[in-house]
Write a protein that holds these residues in place. Structure first.
Motif, mmCIF file in Angstrom:
data_model
loop_
_atom_site.group_PDB
_atom_site.id
_atom_site.type_symbol
_atom_site.label_atom_id
_atom_site.label_comp_id
_atom_site.label_asym_id
_atom_site.label_seq_id
_atom_site.Cartn_x
_atom_site.Cartn_y
_atom_site.Cartn_z
ATOM 1 N N THR A 143 149.799 112.968 27.504
ATOM 2 C CA THR A 143 149.955 113.917 28.623
ATOM 3 C C THR A 143 151.395 113.938 29.138
ATOM 4 O O THR A 143 151.793 114.877 29.823
ATOM 5 C CB THR A 143 149.043 113.559 29.819
ATOM 6 O OG1 THR A 143 149.508 112.335 30.427
ATOM 7 C CG2 THR A 143 147.590 113.442 29.412
ATOM 8 N N GLU A 145 152.558 112.080 31.393
ATOM 9 C CA GLU A 145 152.613 111.597 32.777
ATOM 10 C C GLU A 145 153.255 110.209 32.927
ATOM 11 O O GLU A 145 154.125 110.026 33.798
ATOM 12 C CB GLU A 145 151.204 111.592 33.374
ATOM 13 C CG GLU A 145 151.147 111.147 34.822
ATOM 14 C CD GLU A 145 149.711 111.127 35.354
ATOM 15 O OE1 GLU A 145 149.215 112.194 35.755
ATOM 16 O OE2 GLU A 145 149.099 110.039 35.342
ATOM 17 N N GLY A 157 147.742 110.657 39.773
ATOM 18 C CA GLY A 157 147.418 111.560 38.669
ATOM 19 C C GLY A 157 146.324 110.970 37.792
ATOM 20 O O GLY A 157 145.445 110.249 38.268
#
Length: 197
Positions: A143, A145, A157
């Motif tokens: 992702t 992140e 998140g």
């Protein structure tokens, strides 16, 4: 008396969100401070020195301001971790962290250029990581992140799914301890509610 400008010496979107959530609309001025010049092995001393360096660089541009510098790292098994450089590093780090307990340190320095004063503190929060699978680690790192986060996870998140428990300040793990910020502002003689937008 008019308040000094509140300046966030950070490009962190998470820190900006935290400030906005509590009613402070800061002037954002990333420091571009060269972190490599600080070489310390004590996690608390390291984050406080980095936060101070960032705040001092930005404070030179604001003659009448409260300048907030912050820096976060994760300590685990005697190692200090900042942001992972690559996805491969992030995957390896998560394989090390899973099922363990790390300590998230966030150094805070608040410089008052009007009064020529500085106050500092360090938020310390224990983070209990879940025993996540290799598949979950790969999917999470994919992702993108964790690549922007000290400690390789964003609590607010998807990373929040892989944290079992926190002991200490929750917002500290996101990058800014709100109780500590309130205390630092009060130490300089202000009231945080006066900075509400």
């Amino acid at each position: 008396m008019e308040l000094p400008t509140f300046v966030l010496a950070s490009a962190s979107p998470a820190r900006l969100r935290l400030l906005r959530n509590i009613g402070i609309e800061p002037t954002v001025c990333p420091s571009d401070f060269d972190e490599s010049q600080i070489q310390l092995t004590n996690p608390q001393a390291l984050v406080e020195a980095l936060a101070k360096g960032k705040a001092e660089v930005v404070a030179q541009r604001f003659p009448d301001a409260l300048v907030l510098g912050c820096d976060s790292i994760l300590a685990l098994d005697g190692e200090i971790y900042g942001k992972p450089e690559t996805a491969e590093v992030a995957i390896a780090r998560w394989k090390t962290m899973r099922g363990k307990v790390g300590t998230l340190y966030t150094g805070h320095v608040l410089l008052d250029t009007r009064q020529d004063k500085a106050v500092a503190g360090c938020g310390i929060t224990e983070v209990h990581f879940a025993a996540v699978s290799d598949r979950q680690i790969a999917a999470y790192v994919a992702t993108g992140e964790p690549l922007n986060c000290a400690g390789c996870f964003a609590l607010e998140g998807r990373g929040g799914l892989f944290v079992e428990k926190l002991v200490g300040c929750h917002s500290n793990v996101i990058g800014l301890s709100l109780p500590l910020l309130r205390s630092l502002i009060e130490q300089l003689g202000y009231d945080i509610i006066d900075f509400w937008a």
